[in-house]
Design an enzyme around this catalytic site. Structure first.
Site, PDB file in Angstrom:
ATOM      1  N   SER A  22      27.226  -6.623  38.127  1.00  0.00           N
ATOM      2  CA  SER A  22      26.510  -6.061  36.834  1.00  0.00           C
ATOM      3  C   SER A  22      26.618  -7.091  35.667  1.00  0.00           C
ATOM      4  O   SER A  22      26.132  -7.096  34.442  1.00  0.00           O
ATOM      5  CB  SER A  22      27.102  -4.609  36.275  1.00  0.00           C
ATOM      6  OG  SER A  22      28.348  -4.996  36.202  1.00  0.00           O
ATOM      7  N   ASN A 109      36.667   2.727  35.427  1.00  0.00           N
ATOM      8  CA  ASN A 109      35.844   4.029  35.335  1.00  0.00           C
ATOM      9  C   ASN A 109      35.617   4.300  33.673  1.00  0.00           C
ATOM     10  O   ASN A 109      34.623   4.295  33.142  1.00  0.00           O
ATOM     11  CB  ASN A 109      36.000   5.075  36.087  1.00  0.00           C
ATOM     12  CG  ASN A 109      35.814   4.885  37.626  1.00  0.00           C
ATOM     13  OD1 ASN A 109      35.177   3.854  37.906  1.00  0.00           O
ATOM     14  ND2 ASN A 109      36.254   5.678  38.482  1.00  0.00           N
ATOM     15  N   THR A 154      -9.683  16.851  13.094  1.00  0.00           N
ATOM     16  CA  THR A 154      -9.126  17.584  14.280  1.00  0.00           C
ATOM     17  C   THR A 154     -10.170  17.690  15.302  1.00  0.00           C
ATOM     18  O   THR A 154     -11.193  17.307  15.321  1.00  0.00           O
ATOM     19  CB  THR A 154      -8.985  19.365  13.999  1.00  0.00           C
ATOM     20  OG1 THR A 154     -10.583  19.853  13.623  1.00  0.00           O
ATOM     21  CG2 THR A 154      -8.133  19.522  12.817  1.00  0.00           C
ATOM     22  N   HIS A 155      -9.420  17.397  16.574  1.00  0.00           N
ATOM     23  CA  HIS A 155     -10.427  17.191  17.785  1.00  0.00           C
ATOM     24  C   HIS A 155     -11.049  15.814  17.476  1.00  0.00           C
ATOM     25  O   HIS A 155     -12.093  15.468  18.344  1.00  0.00           O
ATOM     26  CB  HIS A 155     -11.361  18.169  18.091  1.00  0.00           C
ATOM     27  CG  HIS A 155     -10.817  19.544  18.446  1.00  0.00           C
ATOM     28  ND1 HIS A 155     -10.472  20.121  19.416  1.00  0.00           N
ATOM     29  CD2 HIS A 155     -10.494  20.456  17.264  1.00  0.00           C
ATOM     30  CE1 HIS A 155      -9.817  21.338  19.127  1.00  0.00           C
ATOM     31  NE2 HIS A 155     -10.021  21.590  17.857  1.00  0.00           N
ATOM     32  N   SER A 276     -10.107 -13.976  18.070  1.00  0.00           N
ATOM     33  CA  SER A 276     -10.923 -14.683  18.993  1.00  0.00           C
ATOM     34  C   SER A 276     -11.264 -15.967  18.804  1.00  0.00           C
ATOM     35  O   SER A 276     -11.597 -16.221  17.555  1.00  0.00           O
ATOM     36  CB  SER A 276     -12.048 -13.705  19.652  1.00  0.00           C
ATOM     37  OG  SER A 276     -13.117 -14.476  20.409  1.00  0.00           O
ATOM     38  N   LYS A 282     -13.559 -10.650  14.796  1.00  0.00           N
ATOM     39  CA  LYS A 282     -12.675  -9.682  15.664  1.00  0.00           C
ATOM     40  C   LYS A 282     -11.262 -10.187  15.307  1.00  0.00           C
ATOM     41  O   LYS A 282     -10.974 -11.102  15.321  1.00  0.00           O
ATOM     42  CB  LYS A 282     -12.968 -10.328  17.011  1.00  0.00           C
ATOM     43  CG  LYS A 282     -12.675  -9.449  18.068  1.00  0.00           C
ATOM     44  CD  LYS A 282     -13.362  -9.659  19.486  1.00  0.00           C
ATOM     45  CE  LYS A 282     -13.239  -8.535  20.340  1.00  0.00           C
ATOM     46  NZ  LYS A 282     -12.340  -8.766  21.241  1.00  0.00           N
ATOM     47  N   ASN A 284      -8.062  -8.420  16.720  1.00  0.00           N
ATOM     48  CA  ASN A 284      -7.675  -7.303  17.960  1.00  0.00           C
ATOM     49  C   ASN A 284      -6.296  -6.873  17.423  1.00  0.00           C
ATOM     50  O   ASN A 284      -5.411  -7.669  16.999  1.00  0.00           O
ATOM     51  CB  ASN A 284      -7.542  -8.185  19.347  1.00  0.00           C
ATOM     52  CG  ASN A 284      -8.765  -8.653  19.959  1.00  0.00           C
ATOM     53  OD1 ASN A 284      -9.818  -7.907  19.498  1.00  0.00           O
ATOM     54  ND2 ASN A 284      -8.688  -9.622  20.544  1.00  0.00           N
ATOM     55  N   GLU A 289      -1.582  -1.975  19.991  1.00  0.00           N
ATOM     56  CA  GLU A 289      -1.863  -1.823  21.400  1.00  0.00           C
ATOM     57  C   GLU A 289      -0.582  -1.999  22.245  1.00  0.00           C
ATOM     58  O   GLU A 289      -0.328  -1.036  22.985  1.00  0.00           O
ATOM     59  CB  GLU A 289      -2.910  -2.657  21.881  1.00  0.00           C
ATOM     60  CG  GLU A 289      -4.416  -2.594  21.156  1.00  0.00           C
ATOM     61  CD  GLU A 289      -5.307  -3.693  21.884  1.00  0.00           C
ATOM     62  OE1 GLU A 289      -5.987  -3.565  22.777  1.00  0.00           O
ATOM     63  OE2 GLU A 289      -5.148  -4.627  20.968  1.00  0.00           O
ATOM     64  N   GLN A 321      25.876   2.844  37.480  1.00  0.00           N
ATOM     65  CA  GLN A 321      25.654   1.667  36.935  1.00  0.00           C
ATOM     66  C   GLN A 321      24.248   1.237  36.404  1.00  0.00           C
ATOM     67  O   GLN A 321      24.276   0.324  35.697  1.00  0.00           O
ATOM     68  CB  GLN A 321      25.946   0.615  37.970  1.00  0.00           C
ATOM     69  CG  GLN A 321      26.066  -1.003  37.547  1.00  0.00           C
ATOM     70  CD  GLN A 321      26.722  -1.792  38.673  1.00  0.00           C
ATOM     71  OE1 GLN A 321      27.784  -1.541  39.189  1.00  0.00           O
ATOM     72  NE2 GLN A 321      26.015  -2.854  39.010  1.00  0.00           N
ATOM     73  N   LYS A 324      22.770   1.267  32.446  1.00  0.00           N
ATOM     74  CA  LYS A 324      22.669   0.057  31.470  1.00  0.00           C
ATOM     75  C   LYS A 324      21.607  -0.655  31.406  1.00  0.00           C
ATOM     76  O   LYS A 324      20.834  -0.888  30.067  1.00  0.00           O
ATOM     77  CB  LYS A 324      24.007  -0.689  31.766  1.00  0.00           C
ATOM     78  CG  LYS A 324      25.192  -0.198  30.942  1.00  0.00           C
ATOM     79  CD  LYS A 324      26.387  -1.032  31.148  1.00  0.00           C
ATOM     80  CE  LYS A 324      27.079  -0.774  32.681  1.00  0.00           C
ATOM     81  NZ  LYS A 324      27.336   0.705  32.699  1.00  0.00           N
TER      82      LYS A 324
END
Lengths: 464, 464, 464, 464
Positions: A22, A109, A154-155, A276, A282, A284, A289, A321, A324
């Site tokens: 580990s 332990n 809404t919706h 871009s 553009k 992005n 995202e 183990q 982690k």
């Protein structure tokens, strides 16, 4: 041994040691491991299990190792499996056989899980601070744009006009819930397993409370087997992180929608979007995202540790183990997402004119028109019918409700007075929603005040 | 419309209404829906939004509907979509148009989520009581078998002798953590969204705090959009339930192992196992297997609601309707699992002789033999070597450590005195682990006392 | 037993039988259970393990039971636990002790999982048909709107003009992948465990292949323990269903976006949206929202069964009983979602003028302007720079690229000829993307032809 | 900007670039990225889009870059975001502006996903080989221990005697299902998106099939938007990997149980277990525990990518970048787990005497005793009753069935003849289960023969 030898193209070279070690990931808990050992030997000396000289030698050795790790000169060895053995071995090399006494009345332990408690505790404090920073930015943005009106949905359908500040304060309160969930979880993280040993406790006359106190931990596990078998505190954190990630995913979705050509409500700062090479318009919204996408990672980590713990008998099993890497990945993800979103959000450009303009003709003021009649005593359903006809008239004549003349309006009901022209203005729709928690400017200002008081309180808790 | 008509074998008959209606599952919240409406109209009357007569008429109507639902005479209609419309329509039929006033200054968005808050609150109280019952049974079993010795395991390998009571008290403390997590979650469940309306609040002069107070809720959502968009409280409960289910899965695994032929530590009561028509010795631990299996169901429900909420823009979206079935399934599962496991566990037959017998020859006392030498001042590593040789000698001569004569033992080190014969007896291994939380009888009795105090405190919190 | 008696408010009444009985949900496999028994006894008679008379008596009895179940007169009993015992008991009551011979050389372990194989096989056939119906509707819509131009998006930012038909054919191909995944999965569903008995096979001289053949199953499990322990076929189906649900969630998201006021590209049919009692313009895309939300349910079911199977030793364990409800819920959800989305999608109104109009000024034709120069030999980066300047000029002068005069355009580069005015028209942007799979009308028509051939082939596979 | 400046302890330094860059993880696809570019320019030259000289220059440059990466001299730059830009930039530096032509008629959208297809394809081939290696080891172990008898379990209760070889062949057949699932998935991985460009295809006269063919890909995406939006192939692999991990978790559970003191059926080789510094008898089955624990990781990764894809609109969104780390982690985990388990399993020491010995007195031969009577014509239920009494007699008199004298046995039924003494011997119980797939030695040998033929067939498929 070549049981399957020549029959296949090549043999993967992979040893059991590579598989079980580990150290590649638990080395990041070196500080907590060393602090835990220091507290342990301080207690051992107080209980006369080791001498004060032994304690001092060990602590000095550990301090040197800590310094070496931090300046990069320490060499981690895979064959020593984990951070605990790497440090212990180095200690013995440094100070001789007495170094081995660090492990008196302790087992890996309880040591390993102590490190996890200590590590997570620190990271949670940082995350809680980050949440507060983000909340502060939301308040700043809400204050700066206090009276900007936008469509409420809404919706994803236009519903009623809202204040932009009201909308974003929603996130303030969700983040506050995240903060409080972490506070509650913290109580169960900040508990000491040290001294539980392998599973049954020890016959050495140790003082577990004192060792815990040295580490700033107010509480010890009441049962030694519980101490080494419990991973609830990891899972509870992962759950809280999942809910937080979900909140960020919702904000991300809205940022992406709002910065689209079709909504056009905000503009991302260049630093938090990518262009871009061809299309100058553009931008992005990469940061949003990715933040939305990383929700999957956080959920998946939760599911991983839940699955791992399912059906494990007592007490320690090596499966554990696996907690982690998933924990660390979640911590890193959450911290990254909080940081970048705080910055991103503090730099959005709110296109208030476009928001306002877009309210025209979306009929989101129809509710207010009906309420107007209802308050004059007209039965609700009848009021709805009247407004429905007015809307239909508008649609057929390509008009907006706010374009209608008083005469036109009164042709649907003579209950309409001149004040109706005011009532259906978006400003008015917003201003009159004065109920507690509502979107009227005064109510949003109240929310901001409450928010500021909450933040002050949060900070006082963090600086304990 | 038969776009795909004759080309396929048959057309599934399925309407949008069947698809979207929630009445098949949300009807179970009828009581909460009616209680919410009663509080709402009481508030409306106090604020002079409706008259006291109207209030009384509505409340009387609602009481009748409640009675009809409870005696089974109420007819739920799918075409009325949900519990809210079913009740409202029945109210209007019963008392006339005034019935429609129940919906003044309220929308289905705040109403539906209020019902969920109220419903979950009640169920959580019951679950918390069930947890306490289970804890009580664990304490009873621990007291009854306080000094039964059994092998302790790590990695499912024999490690050190333990008290059975110590082992099972682990579950007491995990259940206590479950209880406390639910307590913390409860604070966020017991918050009122009522009066948030569709998303923006209302222009009616309502008093949200008063309505909440009538429902015994101490806190209202500070932001109306937040009130209708938040499902954290559901997810947080599902997370707490998942951790609880995980604990039960671990207990189940141990019950299954212990009641196997190979372990043979316990015997299930006939009522909680199923026999085979052929093999009279066969008692399949069905209840435990199913409890372990149902963990998957609980985890899956958590993942369902987390997934559902991911990336949803504000405010209400119909996706959120999907929270309920997963919540109800989790509640039912957790209640069933807690109930049956409490009963099962209170009836297990502990085969203490078999447990004790099985300790012979498992070398789980080797640690104590090495500790003996270490306490006499021999360096740890050397002590390990000495004991290692003794164990090897036993293995080669098919003996157990406890079979060795003092002379044989002393042949490995002259530091061994006569008292070593006592030291390696399992009783002694257990009795000397006196560290806080350790397995010595006195320490387990302490844990039981702490447990009793905790239970008393839990109950006082529940009977508030 | 009242261990916890008076201490708590009330005791939940819940028996082990309620907890373990599967009849409430496995009764829906009655047909498969009976068919399996019929095949089994037919084989037993052929192998002379029972007589032909016994076989005939049993089959007649089973036919009567099937009829009673289908006409609703059969009484299911919880105390008989599952569908298998309910049927067997009824059979014995009907035809006497000979009925018990149905269980010769069979155990509930192989019987229960056989039923699941048979049940899932049938449902998968129906789902595959549904997929084809949906694909047909997509083709119909693509053909009807073959040349409708819309904006294409990446990052939800306007990218390049597209054909609407091209866009929706994406879903055709994803559904085809779903179909093929189910086909592949079907091979592993359509395998017979019958005759594996409890786990080890039997000493009766049975003919497993013959029994399988009678059930139309081409393959038997090669190992009896594997036959009763395997639930891969359930999980593989749940995985395929999750991917399918994910596709529907993406379509739902687009339907919701497109029917928003802000996009306005489509209008939902009234039957697949719900109105608001106030706002006539409001059509909430409920069906799409719920379809998106149900993704969580499907994912969660997958996670449930994966979790349930984790770490189970061989052979049968009762945990596995938990596979069925999650499987049934997934089947019901997928069938419902496919059916309603097929109908919804066949009724959307495509607002082609709005789509086209919205292309104006989004600069999504800038790529084509740069490509124009590149094809004339100008290095790519230089071409980008030129177009970048042109776009900047437009933004500063509130013009669109398509508004520029040839002179204006040529002022950025003298390589621009008169044909550039054509090149940057959206129609042209679309028409020239003639690469295989591209958005040019001819290419989309090719895709439609391919799609039709695929559908024909799918159907031939289903009607085998 | 220091909106939150002095109020908090420190500011995390984290840039949008750190957040969005994928080069830290996508660099492992360098080979596939370069191969994709080589195929692309070869096609461009064939289509006269670039010259042959340009093609040669580019390929030479790419070859040099590949060599530099492989010898470690290539410097990856975070500011160049991803592997694609790192390679392209280096190419331009190396061969000048012509290097930019590599990106003609291609976008990062199709390039990135092509790399993933190619990378996964290779890794799947390796995983499939690993599966076959593991299957071979199982066959070897089955052959070596062909007639070793062990107890068979259901519900972890002793059920019927079995051959050890029969038991482990179960895993052979599950691994075969894994192999076949990967084969099926492979068809959908081995499809080319190259040439789809950003989302809509291109106006350059490219030949997508030819480019695919150069890469050994038999099929191209039929729709350009589908090509860049699809991540099904990743999820389908993660699903198949989850089922495989589940199988390993079951094997791990059994290895852990069997190597426990209580079962004692096998002994792990030292290399695949870890000792304790004290207890020489202690061999912790770490490898198996970790393998079981890693199941959570694999499940979690599946859930991550499913969640990430939920509700994403077309076409490319940056969320999708999150597929890679989860995919890579799953590949690494599965390969590690398969490799180490193959080695571990080939080295287990089967303690056949202990297995056989442990059958004594577990009454797992009772079924055969009842079958004996049933075959003599006694009705089943009556036979059960008789054997039940015999078992009860044994339990009360502390005897085993196999200890009874013929007289004692006949006292329960005079149908018992002398041969009953043979019938109830474990060997006989096993030998008579001759049904297809049963545990009789001949049937297990048949399974091994089938297994060998399958493996040969698998290998022929892999060496295509």
């Amino acid at each position: 041994m070549k049981l399957w030898g020549g029959r296949f193209r090549k043999e993967t070279q992979f040893t059991a040691q590579d598989f079980t070690a580990s150290i590649p990931f638990d080395r990041r808990m070196y500080k907590q491991d060393i602090q835990g050992s220091m507290a342990h030997v301080t207690m051992l000396a107080q209980q006369d299990i080791i001498t004060e000289e032994e304690r001092d030698q060990i602590i000095k050795g550990l301090e040197e190792i800590m310094a070496e790790i931090e300046d990069g000169s320490f060499e981690f060895k895979v064959e020593l499996e984990d951070i605990h053995m790497n440090v212990e071995k180095a200690l013995i090399e440094k100070i001789g056989p007495v170094g081995a006494k660090v492990h008196t009345a302790r087992s890996r332990n309880d040591q390993a899980v102590l490190d996890t408690h200590l590590y997570l505790r620190e990271e949670m404090e940082e995350i809680m601070e980050q949440i507060n920073r983000f909340q502060q930015v939301i308040i700043d943005q809400a204050e700066e744009h206090i009276e900007v009106i936008m469509p409420g949905y809404t919706h994803l359908q236009r519903a009623q006009p809202l204040l932009f500040s009201h909308h974003i304060m929603t996130y303030f309160f969700r983040l506050q819930a995240d903060f409080e969930r972490l506070q509650d979880c913290y109580k169960r993280v900040n508990v000491s397993p040290l001294g539980a040993c392998a599973l049954a406790g020890t016959s050495f006359p140790i003082d577990r409370e004192y060792a815990a106190e040295l580490l700033g931990i107010p509480k010890v596990y009441e049962n030694s087997m519980d101490a080494v078998s419990d991973r609830d505190f990891v899972i509870e954190f992962l759950s809280a992180a999942s809910i937080l990630a979900m909140h960020i995913s919702r904000l991300s979705e809205e940022m992406i929608l709002w910065s689209s050509y079709d909504f056009g409500f905000i503009e991302m700062d260049d630093a938090y979007s990518t262009g871009s090479s061809i299309m100058p318009q553009k931008k992005n919204p990469d940061v949003c995202e990715l933040s939305r996408g990383k929700t999957g990672r956080v959920y998946g980590n939760l599911m991983s540790v839940l699955t791992m713990m399912k059906g494990l008998p007592m007490a320690f099993n090596s499966d554990m183990q696996e907690d982690k890497e998933r924990l660390f990945d979640t911590i890193d993800t959450i911290k990254g997402v909080l940081d970048i979103n705080t910055k991103m959000f503090s730099h959005i450009k709110v296109k208030k004119d476009r928001m306002k303009e877009s309210l025209k003709g979306d009929f989101s003021n129809a509710t207010d028109m009906a309420d107007y009649l209802a308050k004059k005593g007209m039965p609700f359903r009848q009021a709805h019918g009247v407004v429905g006809e007015a809307v239909l008239y508008c649609v057929e004549n390509s008009k907006y409700l706010e374009d209608l003349t008083l005469e036109e309006i009164q042709s649907f009901s003579d209950q309409f007075q001149e004040d109706i022209l005011e009532v259906i203005k978006p400003e008015n729709c917003v201003n009159t929603r004065l109920s507690y928690g509502g979107t009227a400017p005064q109510r949003v200002k109240d929310q901001i005040s409450i928010g500021k008081a909450i933040l002050k309180d949060n900070k006082s808790k963090l600086s304990r």
